[in-house]
Every structure is written in structure tokens, then in C-alpha cells.
Write a protein that holds these residues in place. Sequence first.
Motif, PDB file in Angstrom:
ATOM      1  N   GLU A 225      -2.435   0.722  -4.295  1.00  0.00           N
ATOM      2  CA  GLU A 225      -2.303  -0.652  -3.821  1.00  0.00           C
ATOM      3  C   GLU A 225      -1.833  -1.483  -5.012  1.00  0.00           C
ATOM      4  N   PHE A 226      -0.768  -2.228  -4.821  1.00  0.00           N
ATOM      5  CA  PHE A 226      -0.284  -3.076  -5.913  1.00  0.00           C
ATOM      6  C   PHE A 226       0.246  -4.380  -5.343  1.00  0.00           C
ATOM      7  N   THR A 227       0.638  -5.279  -6.231  1.00  0.00           N
ATOM      8  CA  THR A 227       1.164  -6.559  -5.763  1.00  0.00           C
ATOM      9  C   THR A 227       2.679  -6.556  -5.875  1.00  0.00           C
TER      10      THR A 227
ATOM     11  N   THR B  84      -0.936   2.050 -19.400  1.00  0.00           N
ATOM     12  CA  THR B  84      -1.065   2.468 -18.002  1.00  0.00           C
ATOM     13  C   THR B  84      -1.302   1.283 -17.071  1.00  0.00           C
ATOM     14  N   ILE B  85      -0.800   1.420 -15.864  1.00  0.00           N
ATOM     15  CA  ILE B  85      -0.931   0.365 -14.844  1.00  0.00           C
ATOM     16  C   ILE B  85      -2.406   0.111 -14.502  1.00  0.00           C
ATOM     17  N   LYS B  86      -3.242   1.110 -14.774  1.00  0.00           N
ATOM     18  CA  LYS B  86      -4.684   0.952 -14.489  1.00  0.00           C
ATOM     19  C   LYS B  86      -5.256  -0.278 -15.180  1.00  0.00           C
TER      20      LYS B  86
ATOM     21  N   ILE C 141      11.543  -1.064 -12.077  1.00  0.00           N
ATOM     22  CA  ILE C 141      10.711  -2.216 -11.690  1.00  0.00           C
ATOM     23  C   ILE C 141      11.147  -2.836 -10.369  1.00  0.00           C
ATOM     24  N   THR C 142      12.346  -2.518  -9.916  1.00  0.00           N
ATOM     25  CA  THR C 142      12.868  -3.145  -8.701  1.00  0.00           C
ATOM     26  C   THR C 142      13.816  -2.241  -7.942  1.00  0.00           C
ATOM     27  N   THR C 143      13.776  -2.328  -6.623  1.00  0.00           N
ATOM     28  CA  THR C 143      14.883  -1.843  -5.800  1.00  0.00           C
ATOM     29  C   THR C 143      15.444  -3.043  -5.064  1.00  0.00           C
TER      30      THR C 143
ATOM     31  N   PHE D 101      15.363  -8.119  -2.869  1.00  0.00           N
ATOM     32  CA  PHE D 101      14.753  -7.066  -3.694  1.00  0.00           C
ATOM     33  C   PHE D 101      13.235  -7.161  -3.698  1.00  0.00           C
ATOM     34  N   GLY D 102      12.618  -6.111  -4.229  1.00  0.00           N
ATOM     35  CA  GLY D 102      11.161  -6.062  -4.354  1.00  0.00           C
ATOM     36  C   GLY D 102      10.792  -5.633  -5.762  1.00  0.00           C
ATOM     37  N   ILE D 103       9.878  -6.387  -6.363  1.00  0.00           N
ATOM     38  CA  ILE D 103       9.448  -6.097  -7.740  1.00  0.00           C
ATOM     39  C   ILE D 103       7.978  -5.716  -7.712  1.00  0.00           C
ATOM     40  N   GLY D 104       7.575  -4.777  -8.553  1.00  0.00           N
ATOM     41  CA  GLY D 104       6.159  -4.449  -8.701  1.00  0.00           C
ATOM     42  C   GLY D 104       5.565  -5.293  -9.818  1.00  0.00           C
ATOM     43  N   LEU D 105       4.684  -6.229  -9.454  1.00  0.00           N
ATOM     44  CA  LEU D 105       4.139  -7.164 -10.446  1.00  0.00           C
ATOM     45  C   LEU D 105       3.309  -6.454 -11.514  1.00  0.00           C
ATOM     46  N   ASP D 106       2.545  -5.459 -11.114  1.00  0.00           N
ATOM     47  CA  ASP D 106       1.637  -4.804 -12.068  1.00  0.00           C
ATOM     48  C   ASP D 106       2.415  -3.939 -13.067  1.00  0.00           C
ATOM     49  N   ARG D 107       3.545  -3.400 -12.583  1.00  0.00           N
ATOM     50  CA  ARG D 107       4.418  -2.644 -13.506  1.00  0.00           C
ATOM     51  C   ARG D 107       5.043  -3.587 -14.523  1.00  0.00           C
ATOM     52  N   ILE D 108       5.467  -4.760 -14.049  1.00  0.00           N
ATOM     53  CA  ILE D 108       6.052  -5.753 -14.962  1.00  0.00           C
ATOM     54  C   ILE D 108       5.011  -6.126 -16.024  1.00  0.00           C
TER      55      ILE D 108
ATOM     56  N   PHE E  30       0.847  -1.207   0.000  1.00  0.00           N
ATOM     57  CA  PHE E  30       0.000   0.000   0.000  1.00  0.00           C
ATOM     58  C   PHE E  30       0.877   1.250   0.000  1.00  0.00           C
ATOM     59  N   ARG E  31       0.550   2.181  -0.833  1.00  0.00           N
ATOM     60  CA  ARG E  31       1.293   3.454  -0.868  1.00  0.00           C
ATOM     61  C   ARG E  31       0.293   4.606  -0.947  1.00  0.00           C
ATOM     62  N   ALA E  32       0.298   5.439   0.093  1.00  0.00           N
ATOM     63  CA  ALA E  32      -0.631   6.575   0.110  1.00  0.00           C
ATOM     64  C   ALA E  32      -0.033   7.758  -0.664  1.00  0.00           C
ATOM     65  N   GLU E  33       0.371   7.498  -1.907  1.00  0.00           N
ATOM     66  CA  GLU E  33       0.992   8.553  -2.714  1.00  0.00           C
ATOM     67  C   GLU E  33      -0.066   9.154  -3.619  1.00  0.00           C
ATOM     68  N   LYS E  34      -0.133  10.484  -3.628  1.00  0.00           N
ATOM     69  CA  LYS E  34      -1.084  11.117  -4.554  1.00  0.00           C
ATOM     70  C   LYS E  34      -0.430  11.236  -5.923  1.00  0.00           C
TER      71      LYS E  34
ATOM     72  N   SER F  19       1.256   7.059 -14.930  1.00  0.00           N
ATOM     73  CA  SER F  19       0.787   5.814 -15.551  1.00  0.00           C
ATOM     74  C   SER F  19       1.380   4.586 -14.867  1.00  0.00           C
ATOM     75  N   ARG F  20       2.274   4.777 -13.885  1.00  0.00           N
ATOM     76  CA  ARG F  20       2.941   3.609 -13.281  1.00  0.00           C
ATOM     77  C   ARG F  20       2.760   3.495 -11.772  1.00  0.00           C
ATOM     78  N   HIS F  21       1.939   4.362 -11.181  1.00  0.00           N
ATOM     79  CA  HIS F  21       1.711   4.301  -9.737  1.00  0.00           C
ATOM     80  C   HIS F  21       0.278   3.913  -9.399  1.00  0.00           C
ATOM     81  N   ALA F  22       0.144   3.017  -8.442  1.00  0.00           N
ATOM     82  CA  ALA F  22      -1.163   2.674  -7.881  1.00  0.00           C
ATOM     83  C   ALA F  22      -1.041   2.817  -6.368  1.00  0.00           C
TER      84      ALA F  22
HETATM   85  P1  ATP Z   1       8.947   4.849  -7.668  1.00  0.00           P
HETATM   86  O1  ATP Z   1      10.228   5.627  -7.504  1.00  0.00           O
HETATM   87  O2  ATP Z   1       8.674   4.424  -9.074  1.00  0.00           O
HETATM   88  O3  ATP Z   1       7.762   5.497  -7.006  1.00  0.00           O
HETATM   89  P2  ATP Z   1       9.790   3.342  -5.379  1.00  0.00           P
HETATM   90  O4  ATP Z   1      11.241   3.685  -5.387  1.00  0.00           O
HETATM   91  O5  ATP Z   1       8.888   3.969  -4.393  1.00  0.00           O
HETATM   92  O6  ATP Z   1       9.176   3.472  -6.868  1.00  0.00           O
HETATM   93  P3  ATP Z   1      10.164   0.768  -4.142  1.00  0.00           P
HETATM   94  O7  ATP Z   1       9.742   1.269  -2.827  1.00  0.00           O
HETATM   95  O8  ATP Z   1      11.592   0.480  -4.366  1.00  0.00           O
HETATM   96  O9  ATP Z   1       9.657   1.756  -5.278  1.00  0.00           O
HETATM   97  O10 ATP Z   1       9.260  -0.495  -4.539  1.00  0.00           O
HETATM   98  C1  ATP Z   1       9.729  -1.617  -5.245  1.00  0.00           C
HETATM   99  C2  ATP Z   1       9.012  -1.760  -6.574  1.00  0.00           C
HETATM  100  O11 ATP Z   1       7.604  -1.713  -6.388  1.00  0.00           O
HETATM  101  C3  ATP Z   1       9.272  -0.638  -7.564  1.00  0.00           C
HETATM  102  O12 ATP Z   1      10.463  -0.840  -8.250  1.00  0.00           O
HETATM  103  C4  ATP Z   1       8.063  -0.752  -8.477  1.00  0.00           C
HETATM  104  O13 ATP Z   1       8.202  -1.828  -9.380  1.00  0.00           O
HETATM  105  C5  ATP Z   1       6.977  -1.105  -7.517  1.00  0.00           C
HETATM  106  N1  ATP Z   1       6.224   0.079  -7.097  1.00  0.00           N
HETATM  107  C6  ATP Z   1       6.610   1.032  -6.222  1.00  0.00           C
HETATM  108  N2  ATP Z   1       5.657   1.946  -6.041  1.00  0.00           N
HETATM  109  C7  ATP Z   1       4.622   1.567  -6.820  1.00  0.00           C
HETATM  110  C8  ATP Z   1       3.323   2.099  -7.034  1.00  0.00           C
HETATM  111  N3  ATP Z   1       2.898   3.190  -6.406  1.00  0.00           N
HETATM  112  N4  ATP Z   1       2.501   1.454  -7.902  1.00  0.00           N
HETATM  113  C9  ATP Z   1       2.906   0.315  -8.524  1.00  0.00           C
HETATM  114  N5  ATP Z   1       4.128  -0.227  -8.348  1.00  0.00           N
HETATM  115  C10 ATP Z   1       4.977   0.378  -7.509  1.00  0.00           C
END
Ligand code: ATP
Length: 428
Positions: free
Chosen positions: A216-218, A412-414, A352-354, A396-403, A203-207, A211-214
Motif C-alpha cells: 500500500e502506498f500513496t 528502503t521505502i519501509k 518513479i512514474t509511468t 501520469f502517476g507518481i509514487g510519493l513514498d519512492r520519491i 494497493f498492490r498485492a505483489e509479493k 527496497s522500493r515496493h510496498a
Molecule cells: P514497478 O515496475 O517499479 O513495480 P509499476 O510499473 O508497477 O512499478 P506503475 O503501475 O506505473 O508502477 O505505478 C506508478 C508509480 O507508482 C511507479 O512509478 C512507482 O513510483 C509507484 N509504485 C508502483 N508500485 C509501487 C509499489 N509496490 N510500492 C511503492 N511504489 C510503487
Amino acid sequence: MKTKTNELKCNTNVEIAGFIEKIRDQKNMQFIILRDLYGAVQITVDKSKCTSLLSVTEKLSINSFVIIKGEVVENSYVKLGGKEIIPSEIIIESIADTLPIDEESNIDQKLDYRWIDLRQPKNALMMKVQTLFTHSVRNFLYERDFVEMHSPKIISQPSESGSDLFTLDYFGEKAYLTQSPQFYKQMAIASGLEKIFEVGPVFRAEKSFTSRHATEFTGIDLEIANMHNVEDIMKFEEEMLTYALEKVKEKFGEEIKQYFGIELTIPTLPFPRIEMKTAVEILQDLDFDIEFGEDFSTEQEKALGEYLIRKNGHEFYFITDYPAEIRAFYHMKDEKGLTAKGYDLYWKGIEITTGAIREHRYDILLAQAIERGNSQKKLQFYLDFFKYGCPAHGGFGIGLDRITMLLLGIPTIKESMFIFRGPTRIKP
Ligand code: ATP
């Protein structure tokens, strides 16, 4: 059991079930196209011969759900696989009202009625591709002795900065939704589980209206014990991703081409690696105003991506050696204490990953936490994980929906997840 529409054999009697995709009514004949998850088939009703069915067929509407019993017959004139079904019985399970969306609808209208939108074969394919990708990652990890965990999503202390946290009332106490399973992955390592992964909600409470932020994501998150070198983590990740992409291409490559118009490229190993310092120099050469020590803006990320993809002829690249102060406090620093032993992985110019080697030595971790303004009291429960013996580790952590979005070239991720959540969308 119903027969799947892709397994119909001529001269057999079958029972199939699905949504009505099209109805073509002629004077003497009626043609109905029925679709299930596997494909579509034509049902041919000869009005003079099937008089008993007419009272049913006249009630049918597009997207009604029906069960059809009948015989599969060969007919070379039929475009859908050269066969059709001559029905003996049509059972209406559910009549559909006039649909509120069509191909012309905008994305928000489509998302309002996501369950109808998902009936499109293209969207069902997206879901199948995501399933196989995740399954392949799981397989890859399972083969290497990884243990799967399901960590809590309601937490008392966040693992990252507090700014993008959803808060909730937990019986009178303040609690949060997790922005990452980071702390629990590390706890699992301290528990002796050695290789751990989780596929779960983040969960990320980011406003953010990108096209790549949600909100809530997996996330696919993993952590490996006895890792000292960030290169080993990168190697593990590139092999895992390549394996999963190969599996997806093997099974769905043709359909992806047909529905999404793209050829899935299997990356070559190793993926290019580039140090942050070099990336900054490239951006400076491209006339961007950036100094080493600053994080990239979206525009800079995009320009860097275009440059590197062109130069390397490779869609992926790792950026490594970030200054420690712009990375999370729990990343291990190099011997000089300036650089974080971590990386970001980009695909087609999008992160896609950190990943990183984590700091597992209690005193150093505590010092790094405090140096970054964290309260020891609040973090003590996490710091305690490292107090009673803990191997070195990284992950590491990958964002599945971005992939999924990048894999299929979805803008768009939508549309690359089952149901999208954003700052202004919390339904359906
Ligand atoms: P970004 O800089 O793109 O906002 P982040 O540095 O906050 O990403 P991390 O916290 O490293 O991202 O999260 C690991 C991975 O999760 C990211 O590389 C990305 O694939 C995915 N991810 C992060 N934030 C989101 C989001 N709001 N919506 C969808 N996927 C996300």
C-alpha cells in the motif's frame, strides 16, 4: 498555547511540552533535555533551589511526556542554542516504560514500534519533507486550475492486470482494492473536468521484497485534457517535480544535509529523454541479454541507470517509445500502431512514474482491450466513459513514498513512509 522549542526567548516565562530525550543526574544538578517537533531544549534543575520539584523529577524516565513551566535564561555554556529553562513547575503527562527499541535495533524491530521510531528528529524531518513536497505539488496544480478528486478505493473491476489485486467480499460480491485511480481519472476527463489530480492510497498485492515496493502506498496521479503529444506530458511533469524539489530544498535543504548527509540537487530542465530502443542497445553493449520488446529486469534497470546518470550528469531520465504490447492496453499507440505514446521516468536509477497519452477513441480502445485478452463485458463500464464524447488526454502517476526515499537517500521505502505495509507486515 505551548511555546515551540525553536521560539524560546530569553527572560520570558514559558510553558513547553515534549518527550524527555535525556536525563543527566549530578550530585547538585539535574539536566533534562526535552524535545518537541521543533527542536530540543535543556531544563536545568538546581537541586538545592528547586526542592519542591525533586519528588517529580525522580520519577522521570526517558521518553516520558511532560509539561514544563519556567523561565528561559541565557547560558553560553549550554550547547542547545545557549539557553536553558529554569523550571518552576513540571507536570508529568505520561510516564514511559523502558523503551523496546534503540539505535541498535534492526529495521523490523523499529517498524514494530514505529510510533517511537518516528520520534527521532530524522524521521520527523522525513514526514515534514513529504508534507512539503505534496503541498508544493498541490500548489503547482492548484495554480494551473486542477481539480482534486477522491475516487473510490473499493472497485468492481481492476484497471491493470488481475495478478496484483487484493480481493474482498462486498456483501457477497467479489470486489477489489484499487491498484490505481486510472479509470476514474479518465472518467473525470470525460466529465469535462479537464485537469484532475488525486493524492491517495494505491494497493498492490505483489509479493515483492524489494527496497522500493510496498503493498500500500500513496500515489500522486493526474490527468490533463486536450493532450495529444507525450512530450507535453513529460514537460509538465519535469516542471512540476523541479518546482516541488526547489521548495523542499529552500525550506529543508540544510536539515536534510545535517540529518541525511545529502545535498539535494535541483535538476536542470529538460530532463534527458532516451528511447527504449537506444536503452536496449546500451544494455546489449553492456553485455546484457535483452531484445527490443522485452521489459527491463531489475538488474538491467540498475545498470542502465548507472550508465545514463554518468553519461548525462543528470539524476533523472525519461525512457520513451516502449513497444505497445508491454504497456497498458489504454495507452495510445503511435500512427504505426507499434509504439505506445508513453514513458517511464527514473530518478537515481529507480522508476518513479509511468505516464502516457491515453486512447480516448471508443472503437480503438475497445479493439486494444480485446487484443490484450480483456473481456469486453467486464470493461464495458469503463469503455462507456468514451462513448458519449471525451477529449483526448494524458497523464501520469507518481509514487510519493519512492520519491521521499530517493529525495532523502533513505535505503528502503519501509522508512520513507508513515507506516509500511508489505507482504509480511500488516501491523501496527
Ligand atoms: P514497478 O515496475 O517499479 O513495480 P509499476 O510499473 O508497477 O512499478 P506503475 O503501475 O506505473 O508502477 O505505478 C506508478 C508509480 O507508482 C511507479 O512509478 C512507482 O513510483 C509507484 N509504485 C508502483 N508500485 C509501487 C509499489 N509496490 N510500492 C511503492 N511504489 C510503487
